[in-house]
Motif scaffolding. Structure first.
Motif, PDB file in Angstrom:
ATOM      1  N   VAL A   1     102.598  68.444  67.010  1.00  0.00           N
ATOM      2  CA  VAL A   1     103.782  68.317  66.150  1.00  0.00           C
ATOM      3  C   VAL A   1     103.583  69.105  64.844  1.00  0.00           C
ATOM      4  O   VAL A   1     104.481  69.806  64.387  1.00  0.00           O
ATOM      5  CB  VAL A   1     104.097  66.830  65.853  1.00  0.00           C
TER       6      VAL A   1
ATOM      7  N   VAL B   1     103.972  72.855  65.606  1.00  0.00           N
ATOM      8  CA  VAL B   1     105.373  73.229  65.784  1.00  0.00           C
ATOM      9  C   VAL B   1     106.100  73.181  64.437  1.00  0.00           C
ATOM     10  O   VAL B   1     106.929  74.047  64.126  1.00  0.00           O
ATOM     11  CB  VAL B   1     106.062  72.308  66.816  1.00  0.00           C
TER      12      VAL B   1
ATOM     13  N   GLN C   1     115.189  83.145  55.753  1.00  0.00           N
ATOM     14  CA  GLN C   1     115.871  82.810  54.506  1.00  0.00           C
ATOM     15  C   GLN C   1     116.840  83.909  54.061  1.00  0.00           C
ATOM     16  O   GLN C   1     117.964  83.644  53.689  1.00  0.00           O
ATOM     17  CB  GLN C   1     114.840  82.573  53.406  1.00  0.00           C
TER      18      GLN C   1
ATOM     19  N   MET D   1     119.602  84.601  56.921  1.00  0.00           N
ATOM     20  CA  MET D   1     120.478  83.516  57.329  1.00  0.00           C
ATOM     21  C   MET D   1     121.565  83.224  56.321  1.00  0.00           C
ATOM     22  O   MET D   1     122.210  82.201  56.406  1.00  0.00           O
ATOM     23  CB  MET D   1     119.652  82.258  57.580  1.00  0.00           C
ATOM     24  N   ASN D   2     121.735  84.101  55.346  1.00  0.00           N
ATOM     25  CA  ASN D   2     122.780  83.838  54.368  1.00  0.00           C
ATOM     26  C   ASN D   2     124.141  83.899  55.023  1.00  0.00           C
ATOM     27  O   ASN D   2     124.481  84.860  55.694  1.00  0.00           O
ATOM     28  CB  ASN D   2     122.704  84.837  53.221  1.00  0.00           C
ATOM     29  N   TYR D   3     124.863  82.836  54.825  1.00  0.00           N
ATOM     30  CA  TYR D   3     126.180  82.728  55.449  1.00  0.00           C
ATOM     31  C   TYR D   3     127.158  83.632  54.724  1.00  0.00           C
ATOM     32  O   TYR D   3     128.096  84.124  55.304  1.00  0.00           O
ATOM     33  CB  TYR D   3     126.607  81.263  55.367  1.00  0.00           C
TER      34      TYR D   3
ATOM     35  N   LYS E   1     136.202  76.058  50.718  1.00  0.00           N
ATOM     36  CA  LYS E   1     134.997  75.223  50.749  1.00  0.00           C
ATOM     37  C   LYS E   1     135.287  73.972  49.949  1.00  0.00           C
ATOM     38  O   LYS E   1     135.768  74.035  48.822  1.00  0.00           O
ATOM     39  CB  LYS E   1     133.830  75.983  50.135  1.00  0.00           C
TER      40      LYS E   1
ATOM     41  N   ASP F   1     127.841  77.985  60.467  1.00  0.00           N
ATOM     42  CA  ASP F   1     126.993  77.868  59.277  1.00  0.00           C
ATOM     43  C   ASP F   1     125.805  76.967  59.610  1.00  0.00           C
ATOM     44  O   ASP F   1     125.733  76.371  60.684  1.00  0.00           O
ATOM     45  CB  ASP F   1     127.803  77.420  58.050  1.00  0.00           C
ATOM     46  N   ALA F   2     124.846  76.888  58.689  1.00  0.00           N
ATOM     47  CA  ALA F   2     123.561  76.252  59.018  1.00  0.00           C
ATOM     48  C   ALA F   2     123.721  74.773  59.356  1.00  0.00           C
ATOM     49  O   ALA F   2     123.077  74.267  60.281  1.00  0.00           O
ATOM     50  CB  ALA F   2     122.588  76.431  57.857  1.00  0.00           C
TER      51      ALA F   2
ATOM     52  N   ILE G   1     108.854  66.745  69.458  1.00  0.00           N
ATOM     53  CA  ILE G   1     108.884  68.139  68.991  1.00  0.00           C
ATOM     54  C   ILE G   1     110.190  68.394  68.236  1.00  0.00           C
ATOM     55  O   ILE G   1     110.214  69.054  67.195  1.00  0.00           O
ATOM     56  CB  ILE G   1     108.788  69.111  70.198  1.00  0.00           C
TER      57      ILE G   1
ATOM     58  N   ILE H   1     111.470  68.266  64.245  1.00  0.00           N
ATOM     59  CA  ILE H   1     111.494  69.381  63.293  1.00  0.00           C
ATOM     60  C   ILE H   1     112.931  69.642  62.825  1.00  0.00           C
ATOM     61  O   ILE H   1     113.162  70.101  61.707  1.00  0.00           O
ATOM     62  CB  ILE H   1     110.963  70.672  63.979  1.00  0.00           C
TER      63      ILE H   1
ATOM     64  N   ILE I   1     115.871  70.060  58.855  1.00  0.00           N
ATOM     65  CA  ILE I   1     116.744  71.244  58.817  1.00  0.00           C
ATOM     66  C   ILE I   1     118.201  70.810  58.706  1.00  0.00           C
ATOM     67  O   ILE I   1     118.967  71.355  57.914  1.00  0.00           O
ATOM     68  CB  ILE I   1     116.513  72.140  60.059  1.00  0.00           C
TER      69      ILE I   1
ATOM     70  N   TRP J   1     119.428  74.582  51.392  1.00  0.00           N
ATOM     71  CA  TRP J   1     118.610  75.776  51.590  1.00  0.00           C
ATOM     72  C   TRP J   1     119.428  77.040  51.732  1.00  0.00           C
ATOM     73  O   TRP J   1     118.995  78.115  51.362  1.00  0.00           O
ATOM     74  CB  TRP J   1     117.720  75.605  52.829  1.00  0.00           C
ATOM     75  N   TRP J   2     120.603  76.904  52.341  1.00  0.00           N
ATOM     76  CA  TRP J   2     121.401  78.097  52.583  1.00  0.00           C
ATOM     77  C   TRP J   2     122.792  77.923  52.005  1.00  0.00           C
ATOM     78  O   TRP J   2     123.234  76.811  51.741  1.00  0.00           O
ATOM     79  CB  TRP J   2     121.505  78.353  54.096  1.00  0.00           C
TER      80      TRP J   2
ATOM     81  N   THR K   1     126.260  77.397  52.706  1.00  0.00           N
ATOM     82  CA  THR K   1     126.990  76.946  53.891  1.00  0.00           C
ATOM     83  C   THR K   1     128.437  76.662  53.517  1.00  0.00           C
ATOM     84  O   THR K   1     128.763  76.492  52.345  1.00  0.00           O
ATOM     85  CB  THR K   1     126.382  75.650  54.461  1.00  0.00           C
TER      86      THR K   1
END
Lengths: 154, 252
Positions: free
Chosen positions: A16, A19, A31, A34-36, A122, B129-130, B168, B171, B175, B182-183, B185
């Motif tokens: 675990v 992973v 990072q 992955m910017n939207y 948004k 989106d994320a 597993i 994880i 997220i 983090w992003w 969105t």
């Protein structure tokens, strides 16, 4: 705890953890990719040049919204506080669309203008009743007026 | 050994668990229905309309508790799966596996209600989106666990293989939770916070919390009921199951 269970536990925890580290590295590596969306500042600094179409995110600039009288076309500017970018869009806007509202527009650059094919509003994370929002708005406005009055006039 | 550990050890034995679950389940279900009724009445009738979204925001009384449950049940499933893998306790295997369909249902509800809300508010049913993508991955993880469990003939081996997949997949939980931080969105950030002030009026918050309690209680009731049935199916032919069936079988 007997040795068999201890061994099993170590093995499971190790897998675990492995992973988890792999996932963390992947997320970290993604990072940038992955910017939207891109902000107007990022677009003006040339980061949008790599993409044919991309998403532009920011606030609808106060006072910039213009609706065409004879079609569904709207023009507005998207701002991130530092820079503005003019946007044009033809179509139906979502309910939450208004000035000072965060929006995400998908489209491409055409000269200095962003031509959107889709505009999404948004939502922010605030939920409150109408009366409270009005009361807060009034307090806010008062504060603004108060602050403006206090500023020394040149 | 102190009383609590002794009680836990006893609870691990199928006949004891079967009786305990049977006794507790109706109470949990009744409490869930009560909390759900209060929460829904508070949310759909008593709570005022939102200043921006009007009445459409009321979907959060279903959407947000379901989303919390999707994550919470996954954590429960992984924890039970861990116990099943290390200690090979049959009950832990069953509990882990019976969590999966409930969690999948809550995750599905989250995705559907979010989509219904997204169309009028954002202007789209779905976007990659994320937050939305990781929530979809969560649903697929649940479905993967269920699928793997039923693909292997031997119940106990199947449970251990699926428990490993569940472990597993844990994880994905951070997220899903932190994706909005983090992003960039389309999905908004967290409204209700454990640490610090929540971004929601108290008149809207309490029905939301009542619904969160109701879904937790429902999960407990549903899990106990499912685990009882699964235990009977796996332990069929054992003495304690035969003893349970005897009085009914001897009736005319």
């Amino acid at each position: 705890m007997n040795p068999t269970r201890k061994r099993r536990m170590t093995l499971v925890l190790l897998i675990v953890a492995a992973v988890g580290i792999a996932a963390a590295l992947t997320v970290y590596a993604l990072q940038q990719n992955m910017n939207y969306l891109l902000t107007p500042s990022q677009v003006l600094s040339g980061q949008g040049a790599d993409y044919k179409t991309f998403r532009l995110g920011g606030m609808v600039k106060s006072g910039s919204l213009q609706r065409d009288a004879h079609s569904l076309r709207v023009d507005f500017a998207v701002t991130d506080g530092d820079h503005d970018l003019p946007v044009e869009y033809t179509g139906i806007l979502p309910d939450l669309f208004r000035e000072n509202q965060a929006v995400i527009a998908t489209g491409h650059m055409d000269g200095g203008r962003f031509v959107a094919t889709e505009v999404l509003a948004k939502h922010d994370e605030n939920y409150m009743p109408k009366e409270l929002a009005e009361a807060m708005g009034k307090a806010h406005a008062k504060h603004h007026v108060g602050a403006a009055a206090q500023e020394p006039t040149p | 050994m102190n009383t609590l550990t002794l009680w836990l050890h006893k609870l691990g034995s199928p006949p004891t668990f079967y009786r305990f679950a049977g006794a507790v389940r109706p109470w949990l279900l009744a409490a869930a229905l009560l909390a759900g009724a209060i929460g829904l009445y508070g949310g759909l009738v008593l709570a005022p309309a939102d200043y921006q979204q009007g009445d459409a925001y009321r979907i959060i009384f279903i959407h947000v508790p379901s989303a919390w449950m999707g994550l919470f049940i996954y954590a429960c499933m992984a924890a039970a799966g861990f116990v099943a893998l290390v200690w090979r306790i049959k009950l832990a295997e069953i509990v882990a596996m019976e969590c999966a369909p409930i969690g999948a249902a809550f995750t599905f509800i989250t995705l559907v209600t979010g989509s219904l809300w997204g169309k009028p508010m954002w202007g789209t049913w779905w976007t990659w989106d994320a937050r939305l993508t990781s929530e979809l991955v969560l649903l697929f993880l649940y479905l993967g666990v269920i699928g793997l469990y039923y693909a292997i003939e031997d119940r106990r081996k199947a449970a251990r293989a699926a428990a490993f997949l569940a472990l597993i997949g844990i994880i994905n939980l951070p997220i899903v939770h932190f994706s909005v931080q983090w992003w960039n969105t389309l999905h908004q950030g967290s409204t209700v916070r454990i640490l610090g002030p929540s971004h929601i009026a108290p008149s809207m918050l309490w029905p939301l919390l009542a619904m969160a309690l109701a879904t937790k209680l429902y999960f407990g009731a549903s899990l106990l009921g499912r685990a009882r049935v699964a235990l009977l199916a796996q332990e069929g032919g054992k003495d304690w199951v035969r003893a349970l069936a005897q009085p009914e079988g001897s009736r005319p």
